[in-house]
Design an enzyme around this catalytic site. Structure first.
Site, PDB file in Angstrom:
ATOM      1  N   CYS A 131     -38.818 -40.652 -74.064  1.00 33.02           N
ATOM      2  CA  CYS A 131     -38.955 -40.851 -72.887  1.00 33.02           C
ATOM      3  C   CYS A 131     -39.565 -39.893 -72.082  1.00 33.02           C
ATOM      4  O   CYS A 131     -40.507 -39.176 -72.371  1.00 33.02           O
ATOM      5  CB  CYS A 131     -37.471 -41.417 -71.912  1.00 33.02           C
ATOM      6  SG  CYS A 131     -38.106 -42.320 -70.687  1.00 33.02           S
ATOM      7  N   HIS A 254     -36.771 -45.937 -76.048  1.00 33.60           N
ATOM      8  CA  HIS A 254     -35.423 -45.414 -76.535  1.00 33.60           C
ATOM      9  C   HIS A 254     -34.851 -46.034 -77.730  1.00 33.60           C
ATOM     10  O   HIS A 254     -34.242 -46.851 -77.811  1.00 33.60           O
ATOM     11  CB  HIS A 254     -34.533 -45.401 -75.521  1.00 33.60           C
ATOM     12  CG  HIS A 254     -34.734 -44.516 -74.030  1.00 33.60           C
ATOM     13  ND1 HIS A 254     -33.888 -43.442 -74.224  1.00 33.60           N
ATOM     14  CD2 HIS A 254     -35.398 -44.401 -73.277  1.00 33.60           C
ATOM     15  CE1 HIS A 254     -34.292 -42.553 -73.168  1.00 33.60           C
ATOM     16  NE2 HIS A 254     -35.227 -43.424 -72.550  1.00 33.60           N
ATOM     17  N   GLU A 256     -32.602 -45.308 -79.635  1.00 40.29           N
ATOM     18  CA  GLU A 256     -31.263 -45.147 -79.742  1.00 40.29           C
ATOM     19  C   GLU A 256     -30.444 -46.108 -79.108  1.00 40.29           C
ATOM     20  O   GLU A 256     -29.212 -46.480 -79.444  1.00 40.29           O
ATOM     21  CB  GLU A 256     -30.836 -43.881 -79.672  1.00 40.29           C
ATOM     22  CG  GLU A 256     -30.690 -43.325 -77.866  1.00 40.29           C
ATOM     23  CD  GLU A 256     -31.873 -43.162 -77.299  1.00 40.29           C
ATOM     24  OE1 GLU A 256     -31.965 -43.221 -75.859  1.00 40.29           O
ATOM     25  OE2 GLU A 256     -33.048 -43.284 -78.080  1.00 40.29           O
TER      26      GLU A 256
END
Length: 402
Positions: A131, A254, A256
């Site tokens: 990001c 993202h 994750e």
């Protein structure tokens, strides 16, 4: 830190915290998913606090084996070509109102993260930007950003309705997704290959940003595009080889956090691969760094040769310092002395040193001189049968002793 200490510590990944306000005080935090993944793949996250002045103290965090930058407010527009946005004062004010939580510039965080990004680029330290971290990487390499995608991108490219993408949905923060097209023959394509079922080669990613890459820095290659043309992932192909400790990459989304509702199961098997390959590069970089700072030890044979040179040098210095019967013997002694000094330097260089240690040891101590004077019989055997006369040692061939 001593070189020997480097070999026993785990690889260290620096992560810069984000500042927030809690109970009328600033607190610093890093998302747990980042930390969990770094630890699970064998590295240690070291949190760099966003504290005034830390950007001047980055050396204190050495050794640095990797840097992961993620999340945070908008980057100060002065670091890139903000004037080219053509946004009116009214539009800029509307952007600040719509994205109040992101538009509060944090110049200290900018300084810390740009400093770390440039350090990684200078020393080829593995770098993963998520990001904001991807935007920092692009800006550090001379790229630019859209100050606001909604205001600038659609205006610039004249998008059709089906090309318009919502990149930020505050009402559906974790659930919001949009498609991205993955570019062939890139690491992202390799990681998500088994999830690309159609000809469009798309996956759906989360999206929490109102800014993004405008001009991609020259050294980078895109790995994914949104339907509106925004670059959603990029990397440096000349600095990507995790097995060799090379990894420079930015992801706007993202991975994750791309998990199914109320579950830790990832949307796609490829989601954690960015962290897995990054950690692999971090471990490999640590090994390379350790090998560069380790000091080789003398093996038995080389140590034996070193001792022979030390004793021989002592005997030769007795000859040279004590005087000879005639000029020819003095010249012979001088030549022998120079030959031994060269041999000592060669042996030290072969050992991984610079010759200085041998110069200090050779014939300079009374102990070694004593060996030359009181142990002539033993020294005769060590130097390969050098002739001993009334004036000391007369070498018949300097090569024999080596």
């Amino acid at each position: 830190m001593a070189a020997a200490d480097l070999s026993v510590i785990l690889p260290r990944v620096l992560i810069v915290s984000r500042r927030s306000v809690r109970k009328n005080k600033f607190v610093d935090f890093v998302g747990e998913y980042h930390l969990d993944l770094i630890v699970s793949y064998g590295a240690v996250p070291v949190i760099v606090p966003r504290v005034t002045g830390v950007h001047m103290l980055l050396d204190s965090f050495e050794p640095i084996h990797g840097v992961l930058l993620c999340e945070g407010e908008d980057i100060d527009p002065s670091h890139y070509e903000a004037d080219a946005s053509n946004l009116s004062p009214e539009e800029l004010e509307e952007i600040r109102r719509l994205h109040a939580s992101d538009t509060a510039i944090d110049r200290e965080k900018d300084a810390i993260e740009l400093g770390l990004a440039k350090l990684c680029l200078e020393r080829n330290i593995p770098y993963l930007g998520i990001c904001r971290g991807s935007q920092i990487l692009n800006v550090a390499c001379g790229g630019t950003l859209y100050q606001d995608i909604g205001k600038e991108l659609s205006k610039n490219v004249g998008q059709q309705p089906h090309e318009r993408v919502v990149h930020m949905d505050y009402d559906n923060y974790d659930g919001h997704r949009h498609p991205v097209r993955i570019v062939d023959a890139t690491p992202l394509h390799q990681w998500f290959n088994h999830s690309l079922y159609d000809a469009d080669k798309e996956i759906w990613v989360n999206s929490y940003h109102h800014q993004g890459v405008k001009k991609l820095a020259q050294r980078f290659v895109p790995m994914a595009f949104a339907p509106d043309g925004l670059v959603e992932a990029f990397y440096d192909p000349d600095a990507y080889n995790p097995d060799d400790g090379k990894f420079i990459m930015g992801l706007q989304f993202h991975p994750e956090r791309m998990r199914k509702p109320d579950s830790d199961e990832f949307d796609y098997p490829g989601c954690p691969f960015a962290y897995k390959e990054f950690a692999k590069a971090v471990l490999a970089y640590q090994k390379k760094l350790n090998s560069m700072t380790s000091v080789p030890k003398l093996d038995v044979e080389m140590e034996k040769k070193r001792k022979i040179i030390v004793r021989s040098f002592s005997l030769a210095r007795n000859l040279y310092d004590g005087g000879c019967g005639d000029d020819s013997e003095l010249e012979a002694g001088a030549e022998f002395l120079e030959g031994v000094e060269r041999a000592a330097g060669d042996a030290a260089e072969a050992d991984g040193g610079d010759g200085e240690e041998c110069v200090v040891l050779l014939g300079e101590t009374e102990t070694e001189r004593g060996e030359g004077e009181a142990g002539e019989e033993r020294d005769r055997e060590d130097v390969g049968g050098a002739a001993v006369g009334s004036h000391g040692v007369l070498p018949h061939d300097g090569a024999d002793m080596l």
